[in-house]
Design an enzyme around this catalytic site. Structure first.
Site, PDB file in Angstrom:
ATOM      1  N   HIS A  86       0.845  -1.204   0.000  1.00 53.09           N
ATOM      2  CA  HIS A  86       0.000   0.000   0.000  1.00 53.09           C
ATOM      3  C   HIS A  86       0.877   1.250   0.000  1.00 53.09           C
ATOM      4  CE1 HIS A  86      -2.947   2.986   1.143  1.00 53.09           C
ATOM      5  NE2 HIS A  86      -3.885   2.125   0.786  1.00 53.09           N
ATOM      6  N   GLU A 158      -3.950   1.654  -7.408  1.00 52.17           N
ATOM      7  CA  GLU A 158      -4.378   2.789  -6.583  1.00 52.17           C
ATOM      8  C   GLU A 158      -3.476   3.989  -6.860  1.00 52.17           C
ATOM      9  OE1 GLU A 158      -6.658   1.452  -2.834  1.00 52.17           O
ATOM     10  OE2 GLU A 158      -4.543   1.508  -2.346  1.00 52.17           O
TER      11      GLU A 158
HETATM   12  P1  PGA Z   1      -9.813   5.669   0.013  1.00 52.05           P
HETATM   13  O1  PGA Z   1      -8.571   4.681   0.295  1.00 52.05           O
HETATM   14  O2  PGA Z   1     -10.934   4.833  -0.495  1.00 52.05           O
HETATM   15  O3  PGA Z   1     -10.097   6.284   1.353  1.00 52.05           O
HETATM   16  O4  PGA Z   1      -9.341   6.672  -1.001  1.00 52.05           O
HETATM   17  C1  PGA Z   1      -8.295   3.604  -0.549  1.00 52.05           C
HETATM   18  C2  PGA Z   1      -7.088   2.849  -0.058  1.00 52.05           C
HETATM   19  O5  PGA Z   1      -6.166   3.479   0.487  1.00 52.05           O
HETATM   20  O6  PGA Z   1      -7.009   1.625  -0.191  1.00 52.05           O
END
Ligand code: PGA
Length: 239
Positions: A86, A158
């Protein structure tokens, strides 16, 4: 059907987790995984119908690692997925591809499927190097893995600039990157993987995001901590 993965980060205290579990009890959780903080894994496993994942794992096995949680420990609880790579851990904890490789191999040894996150910064997107960055993040880890390991991984795309900001790429941009990731892994490692999108997914944009066929599901942070909103998103993803 789209897979819905909640990443609850450290948003909730224990009474709030109990409340979330009670309020979402009657929802259809078949397509939903909750990645909970370590102290609540047991609670989710015992009190909810969710498939349960962790948000992190040690680079090492059982032994002298104060404050860490090993893959074997997660497995012994009944955890079946774990987030690796992440951007918050890349940034705040200076985690590297070598560490992600170690984490992934440890998880797979104990039959836990890694949800491996990749994504570019805003500056990288503005400089049009987002695919180079994402490709590198994948290859630095996958090049060292065998094909049987690779096929168990779920990738979450992401973009760092979309996490927690309310900004979301256009459907075309998400479609383009997801296709790029799937094709790269197919061409280089001969495996077709599930690819999730993550970054500011919420009840307002879920209908539009669901139009992107190539996306297999979502990694959801903030919106996965609000019972009503999460139930709504799950219901939109069950068909
Ligand atoms: P968010 O986070 O939906 O709050 O943007 C997503 C994540 O960090 O996995």
């Amino acid at each position: 059907m789209k897979l819905v993965v909640g990443n609850q980060k450290t948003y909730l205290n224990r009474p709030e987790v109990v409340d979330f579990i009670n309020k979402t009890k009657n929802g259809n959780c078949e397509n939903a995984i909750i990645c909970a903080s370590f102290p609540y894994l047991d609670l989710y496993l015992e009190e909810s119908k969710y498939i349960v994942g962790a948000q992190n794992v040690s680079v090492k096995g059982n032994g002298a690692s104060t404050g860490e949680i090993s893959a074997e420990q997660l497995n012994s609880l009944g955890v079946s997925y774990t987030i690796v790579g992440h951007s918050e851990r890349r940034q705040d904890n200076h985690e590297t591809s070598d560490m992600f490789y170690d984490k992934i191999t440890n998880l797979l040894k104990y039959d836990i499927r890694p949800i491996f996150c990749v994504g570019e910064s805003l500056e990288q997107r503005e400089n049009h190097v987002e695919k180079d960055i994402v490709g590198k993040q994948i290859m630095e880890v996958f090049d060292k893995l065998d094909k049987e390991s690779i096929e168990k991984i779920i990738i979450a795309y992401e973009p760092v600039w979309a996490i927690g900001t309310g900004k979301v790429p256009t459907n075309d941009e998400i479609d383009d990157m997801t296709s790029y990731i799937k094709d790269l892994v197919q061409d280089k490692y001969e495996k077709r993987l599930l690819v999730l999108y993550g970054g500011s997914v919420n009840q307002k944009n879920i209908d539009e995001l669901n139009q992107i066929e190539v996306v297999d599901g979502y990694l959801i942070g903030g919106a996965s901590t609000k019972a009503d909103e999460f139930m709504y998103i799950m219901s939109k993803c069950e068909k």
